[in-house]
Motif scaffolding. Structure first.
Motif: not given
Length: 379
Positions: A103-108, A110-113
């Motif tokens: 739910q919180q995993l982001t790569v770039f 600030g948007i969840p992947l």
């Protein structure tokens, strides 16, 4: 962008289908370029590029033309993607619903992947459904049942969270049943009628007993949410985000139509670069929301009545081909996909971004190439 550069470098060897639809699309792109140039110095460059992308994404069609040499391989790759789409979409839904890490995993940015829009899911789910039903994607009997259950469950999820997605999927299915009605004999329909309860009952049981948190709009799964979503489309009564959202959109759309009746806006529109959310009396919480949840009214606001009329004609040139099933079944299916894309884009910011634009224009490129090859084969 890389694809367009390769096209320019190898332009002589690119097979371009110069039909009416492609020519009109290039006209739309040309008008967008002119409008973007007029906006330079008046609006931020980022805003100009963002707004201009709504038609510039149409150049994805040319990228498909560039891949004409590997056309059959391209189609098979797409079919493979949609073969596994329902299962992957289900896994993603489960991960973002029950695993906090995802739910919180982001790569770039600030948007969840794994964050996605359910309206987008509905269109792709429809594509996967029809490719499987018609046998374009061959499946074993057992896997067909598994996929049917997954698709039914995901449709209920979509119907709970996104009314536009629900309408897009149902519109596509109705169009499919009408166009392909000759394939469904009385015996076939009776067989489906006998089997459907066995499919729907366990899916409904799982759906009604799935407990997830409400999303940012206060929507969740369940029979009550389904009922509210369906009745809110037609009913004037009620309260909460569903009704507020509908009223907000209608008010903004009315403002755009009213502005379009002014002489200057009717001929030229407001152009590229201006934030439409700041030109009306409609209040938006996020000023990054630059355009209404309706691609067609976005065209009307930015380019005026004449271009808007041409856009509607362009859409009709495709939809009128749905009257009868043509000699190429895949072409007919793509036209139904096209209808679903258009319905979803009528209620969401969809074709303005790459998530909706890339598959939309790519499928059209496949349609035009496939049509040209079919005509050539018939001759």
């Amino acid at each position: 962008m890389v694809g367009l550069v390769l096209i320019v470098l190898d332009l002589r060897n690119v097979v371009i289908i110069w039909n009416k639809q492609v020519k009109m699309m290039l006209v739309f792109v040309g008008l967008t370029a002119v409008s973007a140039l007029l906006g330079l110095g008046r609006y931020p460059l980022k805003a100009i590029l963002q707004d201009a992308s709504m038609f510039v994404y149409g150049l994805f069609i040319l990228v498909v033309f560039f891949l004409e040499g590997g056309f059959e391989a391209l189609k098979q790759m797409l079919f493979t993607i949609y073969r596994w789409y329902p299962l992957v979409a289900l896994l993603v839904f489960l991960l973002v619903s029950f695993v906090p890490f995802f739910q919180q995993l982001t790569v770039f940015g600030g948007i969840p992947l794994l964050l996605y829009k359910y309206g987008d899911m509905a269109v792709h789910l429809l594509i996967a459904t029809l490719l499987m039903v018609t046998g374009v994607i061959p499946l074993s009997r057992n896997w067909k049942w598994v996929n049917a259950c997954i698709i039914a469950f995901l449709f209920l999820v979509i119907a709970s969270y996104n009314r536009a997605g629900m309408l897009a999927y149902l519109t596509g299915m109705v169009a499919f049943l009408l166009v392909f009605r000759k394939r469904f004999t009385t015996f076939t329909l009776l067989s489906y009628g006998a089997v459907l309860p066995l499919l729907i009952a366990p899916v409904l049981f799982i759906y009604l007993n799935t407990r997830v948190q409400e999303n940012f709009q206060g929507r969740s799964l369940g029979a009550a949410q389904l009922q509210q979503n369906i009745t809110s489309i037609f009913s004037e009564e009620g309260e909460g985000s569903l009704v507020d959202n509908r009223v907000w959109r209608l008010a903004w759309w009315y403002s755009i139509v009213s502005e379009a009746t002014k002489p200057r806006n009717a001929l030229l529109g407001r152009g590229i670069g201006e934030n439409l959310a700041l030109t009306s009396d409609i209040r938006v919480e996020d000023e990054n929301l630059r355009s209404p949840h309706n691609f067609h009214l976005n065209v009307l606001a930015r380019f005026g009545v004449i271009v808007f009329g041409c856009w509607i004609v362009w859409i009709w040139q495709h939809l009128r081909q749905l009257k009868d099933q043509g000699p190429n079944e895949l072409n007919t299916l793509i036209l139904i996909f096209f209808l679903a894309f258009i319905v979803n884009a009528s209620f969401d910011v969809y074709l303005e971004g790459p998530m909706g634009a890339l598959p939309f224009w790519s499928w059209l490129g496949i349609l035009y190439l496939n049509d040209a090859k079919t005509v050539h084969a018939v001759r």
